[in-house]
Scaffold this motif. Structure first.
Motif, short mmCIF file in Angstrom:
data_model
loop_
_atom_site.label_atom_id
_atom_site.label_comp_id
_atom_site.label_asym_id
_atom_site.label_seq_id
_atom_site.Cartn_x
_atom_site.Cartn_y
_atom_site.Cartn_z
N UNK A 1 0.82 -1.21 0.00
CA UNK A 1 0.00 0.00 0.00
C UNK A 1 0.86 1.26 0.00
N UNK A 2 1.95 1.25 0.77
CA UNK A 2 2.82 2.42 0.83
C UNK A 2 3.52 2.68 -0.50
N UNK A 3 3.96 1.60 -1.14
CA UNK A 3 4.63 1.74 -2.45
C UNK A 3 3.66 2.30 -3.48
N UNK A 4 2.42 1.82 -3.47
CA UNK A 4 1.41 2.32 -4.39
C UNK A 4 1.12 3.80 -4.15
N UNK B 1 9.20 6.06 -0.77
CA UNK B 1 10.47 6.15 -1.49
C UNK B 1 11.32 4.88 -1.50
N UNK B 2 10.71 3.72 -1.33
CA UNK B 2 11.47 2.48 -1.32
C UNK B 2 12.00 2.16 -2.71
N UNK B 3 13.22 1.62 -2.74
CA UNK B 3 13.86 1.27 -4.01
C UNK B 3 13.94 -0.24 -4.22
N UNK B 4 13.92 -0.99 -3.13
CA UNK B 4 13.92 -2.45 -3.19
C UNK B 4 12.92 -2.96 -2.16
N UNK B 5 12.14 -3.97 -2.56
CA UNK B 5 11.24 -4.64 -1.62
C UNK B 5 11.68 -6.08 -1.46
N UNK B 6 11.89 -6.49 -0.21
CA UNK B 6 12.14 -7.89 0.11
C UNK B 6 10.86 -8.39 0.77
N UNK B 7 10.01 -9.01 -0.02
CA UNK B 7 8.68 -9.39 0.42
C UNK B 7 8.69 -10.73 1.14
N UNK B 8 7.57 -11.03 1.80
CA UNK B 8 7.40 -12.31 2.46
C UNK B 8 6.64 -13.29 1.58
N UNK B 9 6.37 -12.88 0.34
CA UNK B 9 5.68 -13.75 -0.60
C UNK B 9 6.19 -13.47 -2.00
N UNK B 10 5.64 -14.18 -2.99
CA UNK B 10 5.99 -13.90 -4.38
C UNK B 10 4.85 -13.19 -5.11
N UNK B 11 3.66 -13.20 -4.52
CA UNK B 11 2.50 -12.59 -5.17
C UNK B 11 2.58 -11.06 -5.20
N UNK B 12 3.02 -10.47 -4.09
CA UNK B 12 3.07 -9.01 -4.03
C UNK B 12 4.08 -8.42 -5.01
N UNK B 13 5.32 -8.93 -5.08
CA UNK B 13 6.24 -8.42 -6.10
C UNK B 13 5.72 -8.65 -7.52
N UNK C 1 2.61 -8.69 -8.45
CA UNK C 1 1.56 -7.70 -8.66
C UNK C 1 2.16 -6.33 -8.95
N UNK C 2 3.20 -5.96 -8.18
CA UNK C 2 3.87 -4.68 -8.41
C UNK C 2 4.49 -4.62 -9.81
N UNK C 3 5.04 -5.75 -10.25
CA UNK C 3 5.60 -5.81 -11.59
C UNK C 3 4.54 -5.60 -12.66
N UNK C 4 3.40 -6.26 -12.49
CA UNK C 4 2.30 -6.11 -13.46
C UNK C 4 1.77 -4.68 -13.49
N UNK C 5 1.85 -4.01 -12.35
CA UNK C 5 1.34 -2.64 -12.27
C UNK C 5 2.38 -1.60 -12.67
N UNK C 6 3.54 -2.06 -13.13
CA UNK C 6 4.57 -1.14 -13.60
C UNK C 6 5.34 -0.46 -12.49
N UNK C 7 5.34 -1.05 -11.28
CA UNK C 7 6.01 -0.45 -10.13
C UNK C 7 7.43 -0.99 -9.92
N UNK D 1 9.70 -16.11 -1.03
CA UNK D 1 9.90 -14.70 -0.74
C UNK D 1 10.71 -14.05 -1.86
N UNK D 2 10.07 -13.14 -2.57
CA UNK D 2 10.71 -12.51 -3.73
C UNK D 2 11.21 -11.11 -3.41
#
Length: 244
Positions: free
Chosen positions: A61-64, A68-80, A82-88, A207-208
């Motif tokens: 939600x914050x990234x959307x 100012x984050x430049x790298x996300x180390x997520x706890x899943x693979x779905x969120x990254x 989704x961010x990729x599909x949304x052009x983030x 975790x992606x």
């Protein structure tokens, strides 16, 4: 001696020119490994990782909303994804595969998790399954055991897995579903007792990492993404109970 001082000064100046900072959003379960990886990364590359810890859902939600984050180390693979599909962001990869554990700071948790069926505890710490992938894995495990309706009234819910761990670590909950990495180091349990939940009990916790749009031109961000795939980083990540 004078020549060496000049050379050393030139080297420091050179490092100062290219060294940079990278703003990193880190899933709460990866706090301990990343706190060790960050100084290693700085020593080996000259770049500094500025870390923020929290739930993957909240970071999304914050990234959307322009964080100012430049790298996300997520706890899943779905969120990254989704961010990729949304052009983030782009360039995602799996940096770790997490393991879920039922943990108590005291003795009493058996190796098969039968303690859940006994019900001799008042509170069970669980991360919010809507925000935290480890929370979703915990609910999936409880459901597969046929205990969801029985145990739901005992839930003490944390926003992220870090809060769930704190509830169990402080005794506010007698048991807690936590990330194995929070209670495991150097191939052994640090304290208390635990049931390492079999991977078959829940969806894989892949975790992606993803290079976010704000970091696409950052040398420090690119360096961190590369560093996480190094043998040195992988060895440390494995020492906290993750698979690679």
């Amino acid at each position: 001696m004078k020549t060496w001082c000049v050379l050393a000064g030139g080297l420091a100046l050179s490092m100062g020119v290219w060294a940079g900072e990278v703003q990193v959003a880190v899933a709460a379960n990866f706090t301990a490994p990343m706190e060790k990886l960050a100084p290693m990364f700085a020593a080996d590359t000259g770049h500094k990782a500025v870390l923020s810890f929290g739930s993957t859902g909240k970071f999304y939600a914050q990234i959307r909303n322009g964080a100012p984050f430049e790298v996300l180390l997520a706890a899943d693979d779905e969120t990254p994804a989704k961010l990729g599909r949304e052009g983030q962001g782009a360039g995602r990869f799996t940096y770790a595969v997490g393991k879920l554990a039922l943990w108590s700071r005291q003795a009493g948790v058996d190796a098969q998790g039968e303690v859940l069926k006994g019900g001799r505890f008042e509170k069970l710490a669980v991360a919010d399954p809507k925000l935290a992938p480890y929370g979703a894995a915990a609910v999936e495990t409880i459901t597969k055991l046929g205990l969801l309706e029985t145990l739901r009234p005992k839930f003490v819910q944390g926003e992220n897995i870090g809060q769930a761990y704190q509830f169990a670590a402080t005794g506010n909950a007698q048991l807690g579903f936590v990330a194995l990495s929070q209670v495991w180091a150097d191939g052994k349990l640090k304290q208390g007792s635990a049931w390492i939940v079999p991977a078959s009990m829940h969806a894989p916790i892949r975790q992606d990492a993803i290079l976010l749009d704000k970091g696409k031109d950052s040398e420090a961000a690119a360096a961190l993404m590369k560093y996480l795939r190094s043998d040195k980083a992988k060895a440390l990540i494995r020492s906290f109970g993750y698979e690679i």
